[in-house]
Each structure stands twice: as structure tokens, then as C-alpha cells.
Design a protein around this motif. Structure first.
Motif, PDB file in Angstrom:
ATOM      1  N   CYS A  38      56.819  49.963  36.825  1.00 37.29           N
ATOM      2  CA  CYS A  38      56.772  49.140  38.023  1.00 37.29           C
ATOM      3  C   CYS A  38      55.306  48.877  38.345  1.00 37.29           C
ATOM      4  O   CYS A  38      54.534  49.816  38.557  1.00 37.29           O
ATOM      5  N   LEU A  39      54.911  47.614  38.339  1.00 38.88           N
ATOM      6  CA  LEU A  39      53.537  47.222  38.633  1.00 38.88           C
ATOM      7  C   LEU A  39      53.491  46.679  40.051  1.00 38.88           C
ATOM      8  O   LEU A  39      54.247  45.751  40.387  1.00 38.88           O
ATOM      9  N   ASN A  40      52.638  47.275  40.891  1.00 40.77           N
ATOM     10  CA  ASN A  40      52.510  46.714  42.231  1.00 40.77           C
ATOM     11  C   ASN A  40      51.836  45.348  42.118  1.00 40.77           C
ATOM     12  O   ASN A  40      51.464  44.918  41.019  1.00 40.77           O
ATOM     13  N   SER A  41      51.683  44.652  43.232  1.00 43.79           N
ATOM     14  CA  SER A  41      51.195  43.267  43.174  1.00 43.79           C
ATOM     15  C   SER A  41      49.820  43.162  42.525  1.00 43.79           C
ATOM     16  O   SER A  41      49.573  42.231  41.748  1.00 43.79           O
ATOM     17  N   THR A  42      48.923  44.103  42.789  1.00 43.84           N
ATOM     18  CA  THR A  42      47.588  44.043  42.202  1.00 43.84           C
ATOM     19  C   THR A  42      47.631  44.308  40.709  1.00 43.84           C
ATOM     20  O   THR A  42      47.009  43.594  39.920  1.00 43.84           O
ATOM     21  N   ALA A  43      48.370  45.326  40.288  1.00 42.70           N
ATOM     22  CA  ALA A  43      48.501  45.618  38.857  1.00 42.70           C
ATOM     23  C   ALA A  43      49.157  44.437  38.136  1.00 42.70           C
ATOM     24  O   ALA A  43      48.772  44.099  37.011  1.00 42.70           O
ATOM     25  N   ALA A  44      50.132  43.810  38.783  1.00 36.74           N
ATOM     26  CA  ALA A  44      50.801  42.647  38.190  1.00 36.74           C
ATOM     27  C   ALA A  44      49.821  41.486  38.014  1.00 36.74           C
ATOM     28  O   ALA A  44      49.842  40.800  36.988  1.00 36.74           O
ATOM     29  N   LEU A  45      48.943  41.283  38.994  1.00 34.13           N
ATOM     30  CA  LEU A  45      47.936  40.229  38.870  1.00 34.13           C
ATOM     31  C   LEU A  45      46.961  40.532  37.743  1.00 34.13           C
ATOM     32  O   LEU A  45      46.610  39.649  36.955  1.00 34.13           O
ATOM     33  N   THR A  54      39.988  36.162  29.095  1.00 33.86           N
ATOM     34  CA  THR A  54      39.325  36.373  30.371  1.00 33.86           C
ATOM     35  C   THR A  54      38.748  37.779  30.448  1.00 33.86           C
ATOM     36  O   THR A  54      39.454  38.753  30.204  1.00 33.86           O
ATOM     37  N   SER A  55      37.468  37.869  30.789  1.00 33.75           N
ATOM     38  CA  SER A  55      36.806  39.177  30.888  1.00 33.75           C
ATOM     39  C   SER A  55      37.215  39.878  32.185  1.00 33.75           C
ATOM     40  O   SER A  55      37.777  39.250  33.095  1.00 33.75           O
ATOM     41  N   VAL A  56      36.901  41.161  32.267  1.00 32.82           N
ATOM     42  CA  VAL A  56      37.214  41.937  33.476  1.00 32.82           C
ATOM     43  C   VAL A  56      36.515  41.318  34.681  1.00 32.82           C
ATOM     44  O   VAL A  56      37.120  41.178  35.751  1.00 32.82           O
ATOM     45  N   ALA A  57      35.260  40.898  34.526  1.00 34.78           N
ATOM     46  CA  ALA A  57      34.535  40.269  35.634  1.00 34.78           C
ATOM     47  C   ALA A  57      35.222  38.971  36.069  1.00 34.78           C
ATOM     48  O   ALA A  57      35.359  38.695  37.267  1.00 34.78           O
ATOM     49  N   GLN A  58      35.671  38.181  35.093  1.00 40.14           N
ATOM     50  CA  GLN A  58      36.357  36.921  35.412  1.00 40.14           C
ATOM     51  C   GLN A  58      37.709  37.184  36.064  1.00 40.14           C
ATOM     52  O   GLN A  58      38.127  36.440  36.952  1.00 40.14           O
ATOM     53  N   ILE A  59      38.404  38.243  35.636  1.00 41.63           N
ATOM     54  CA  ILE A  59      39.680  38.608  36.260  1.00 41.63           C
ATOM     55  C   ILE A  59      39.459  38.954  37.723  1.00 41.63           C
ATOM     56  O   ILE A  59      40.217  38.517  38.598  1.00 41.63           O
ATOM     57  N   ALA A  60      38.393  39.711  37.996  1.00 44.98           N
ATOM     58  CA  ALA A  60      38.085  40.081  39.389  1.00 44.98           C
ATOM     59  C   ALA A  60      37.874  38.828  40.232  1.00 44.98           C
ATOM     60  O   ALA A  60      38.406  38.720  41.340  1.00 44.98           O
ATOM     61  N   ARG A  61      37.116  37.852  39.719  1.00 48.53           N
ATOM     62  CA  ARG A  61      36.853  36.618  40.474  1.00 48.53           C
ATOM     63  C   ARG A  61      38.135  35.805  40.665  1.00 48.53           C
ATOM     64  O   ARG A  61      38.367  35.245  41.732  1.00 48.53           O
ATOM     65  N   ALA A  62      38.984  35.752  39.635  1.00 44.01           N
ATOM     66  CA  ALA A  62      40.235  34.994  39.736  1.00 44.01           C
ATOM     67  C   ALA A  62      41.159  35.608  40.779  1.00 44.01           C
ATOM     68  O   ALA A  62      41.780  34.893  41.573  1.00 44.01           O
ATOM     69  N   ILE A  63      41.249  36.931  40.782  1.00 46.34           N
ATOM     70  CA  ILE A  63      42.119  37.604  41.758  1.00 46.34           C
ATOM     71  C   ILE A  63      41.541  37.465  43.164  1.00 46.34           C
ATOM     72  O   ILE A  63      42.292  37.297  44.128  1.00 46.34           O
ATOM     73  N   GLU A  64      40.205  37.495  43.288  1.00 44.26           N
ATOM     74  CA  GLU A  64      39.571  37.248  44.594  1.00 44.26           C
ATOM     75  C   GLU A  64      40.016  35.896  45.140  1.00 44.26           C
ATOM     76  O   GLU A  64      40.362  35.769  46.306  1.00 44.26           O
ATOM     77  N   GLY A  65      40.003  34.887  44.281  1.00 44.08           N
ATOM     78  CA  GLY A  65      40.414  33.549  44.703  1.00 44.08           C
ATOM     79  C   GLY A  65      41.874  33.492  45.107  1.00 44.08           C
ATOM     80  O   GLY A  65      42.239  32.835  46.072  1.00 44.08           O
ATOM     81  N   LEU A  78      40.292  49.943  36.803  1.00 43.37           N
ATOM     82  CA  LEU A  78      41.362  50.917  37.045  1.00 43.37           C
ATOM     83  C   LEU A  78      42.698  50.351  36.576  1.00 43.37           C
ATOM     84  O   LEU A  78      43.476  51.030  35.906  1.00 43.37           O
ATOM     85  N   GLY A  79      42.961  49.089  36.895  1.00 44.13           N
ATOM     86  CA  GLY A  79      44.195  48.442  36.455  1.00 44.13           C
ATOM     87  C   GLY A  79      44.288  48.332  34.944  1.00 44.13           C
ATOM     88  O   GLY A  79      45.335  48.629  34.348  1.00 44.13           O
ATOM     89  N   VAL A  80      43.198  47.941  34.296  1.00 46.03           N
ATOM     90  CA  VAL A  80      43.181  47.819  32.829  1.00 46.03           C
ATOM     91  C   VAL A  80      43.432  49.187  32.194  1.00 46.03           C
ATOM     92  O   VAL A  80      44.196  49.300  31.232  1.00 46.03           O
ATOM     93  N   VAL A 117      44.833  49.104  49.819  1.00 47.00           N
ATOM     94  CA  VAL A 117      45.985  48.215  49.638  1.00 47.00           C
ATOM     95  C   VAL A 117      45.862  47.453  48.325  1.00 47.00           C
ATOM     96  O   VAL A 117      46.846  47.165  47.678  1.00 47.00           O
ATOM     97  N   ALA A 118      44.638  47.162  47.901  1.00 50.08           N
ATOM     98  CA  ALA A 118      44.418  46.348  46.716  1.00 50.08           C
ATOM     99  C   ALA A 118      44.371  47.155  45.428  1.00 50.08           C
ATOM    100  O   ALA A 118      44.223  46.582  44.369  1.00 50.08           O
ATOM    101  N   LEU A 119      44.499  48.480  45.486  1.00 53.31           N
ATOM    102  CA  LEU A 119      44.417  49.271  44.274  1.00 53.31           C
ATOM    103  C   LEU A 119      45.644  49.040  43.396  1.00 53.31           C
ATOM    104  O   LEU A 119      46.773  49.035  43.886  1.00 53.31           O
ATOM    105  N   PRO A 120      45.426  48.848  42.100  1.00 55.50           N
ATOM    106  CA  PRO A 120      46.559  48.651  41.191  1.00 55.50           C
ATOM    107  C   PRO A 120      47.286  49.966  40.935  1.00 55.50           C
ATOM    108  O   PRO A 120      46.656  51.004  40.754  1.00 55.50           O
TER     109      PRO A 120
END
Length: 161
Positions: A38-45, A54-65, A78-80, A117-120
Motif C-alpha cells: 500500500c503506497l500512500n499518496s506521496t509514495a504513489a507520486l 526523471t532524476s530524483v531532483a526532477q521528481i521533487a520539483r514535479a511533485i512540488e508542482g 526516502l520514497g525511492v 504529512v508528505a513523507l512517503p
């Protein structure tokens, strides 16, 4: 797992999985390992953006958006790491030395309690195969190992508990 300019490029595994999206989380059944995750919403993203491009840095920016909130790269690391440990990535993620073994507690301390709340979170259980589920012993039956007993799978003093 690709690396581009020393950036990790994780790729999600899709084969051998049954995926069910629910509101706020994603359930993933791994048919090869008979495990449900079961992946919570952040882990699912994080898993969604692990496309092998997509790099980890790019994933962070995409999820921020997507969340309209700041997302620290450590949250993505942590999610990876969790996705890698549960075999939901195509290849085992080799995290940088300073990121290896990140714990939720350490990430929370570093980025603050507001980010909790945002932790995967990836929660996993072992699911019995159909044959195992049909052949288990009910509570109170004689047993020699926990594998013979229906959930919770405990053989105590020769009896299924």
C-alpha cells in the motif's frame, strides 16, 4: 537504475504487478513475490514519476508542482529507498553514501514536523497463494509450523493460534 551526471534515474517496475488506485493511495500486488503493498499518496507520486527518465531532483520539483507545496529531495530519496526495498523498481536503487539508510525520523528532524504529512510510506504484507490459503489449518488445529496455520500464521506449542 541509470545515473546521469551523478543523479539517480529510478524506473518503476510494471511487469508482474496488479495495480489498483484508490483515493489517496495505491495498492500494488506483486504476483511474483505474493506480496501486497500500500503506497500512500506521496509514495504513489514518487512511484509514478519513476519513469527511467526523471532524476530524483526532477521528481521533487514535479511533485512540488503537483502538490503546490515545497518537497525536500530527502523525501524523494526516502520514497525511492522504500520502493527499492519492496522490489517496486526495475533495479535495486543504489543511493549515495550520505543518503543510504535514511529513516522517516531523520527526514522529519531535518525538514521539520510540518512535512510529516508528505513523507512517503510503503506498507507491505505477504499474501498467501490461492493454494496456501485453501490449505491452511484453522485456529486450534494441530500444527508443526506457523506456515500451516491460517492468519495470523502462528503455531504455538503444536496448536494454531
Amino acid at each position: 537504475m541509470k545515473r546521469e551526471n551523478e543523479q539517480l534515474i529510478p524506473e518503476a517496475r510494471k511487469d508482474g504487478l496488479v495495480v489498483q488506485e484508490l483515493s489517496g493511495e495505491v495498492l500494488v500486488y506483486d504476483r511474483e513475490r505474493n506480496k501486497a503493498h500500500c503506497l500512500n499518496s506521496t509514495a504513489a507520486l514518487v512511484w509514478e514519476y519513476c519513469d527511467g527518465k526523471t532524476s530524483v531532483a526532477q521528481i521533487a520539483r514535479a511533485i512540488e508542482g503537483k502538490l503546490n507545496a515545497p518537497v525536500d529531495e530527502d523525501v524523494i530519496w526516502l520514497g525511492v529507498e522504500q520502493l527499492s526495498k519492496t522490489h517496486l523498481l526495475k533495479e535495486r536503487a543504489t543511493l549515495p553514501e550520505h543518503k543510504s539508510g535514511l529513516s522517516r525520523r531523520e527526514v522529519m528532524k531535518r525538514i521539520g514536523l510540518a512535512a510529516a504529512v508528505a513523507l512517503p510510506v510503503v506498507t507491505s504484507i505477504i499474501a498467501p497463494t490461492a493454494a496456501q490459503a485453501a490449505n491452511c489449518l484453522p485456529t486450534g488445529s494441530m500444527c508443526t509450523s506457523g506456515a500451516q496455520c491460517c492468519p495470523p500464521g502462528i503455531c504455538n506449542a503444536g496448536m494454531c493460534a
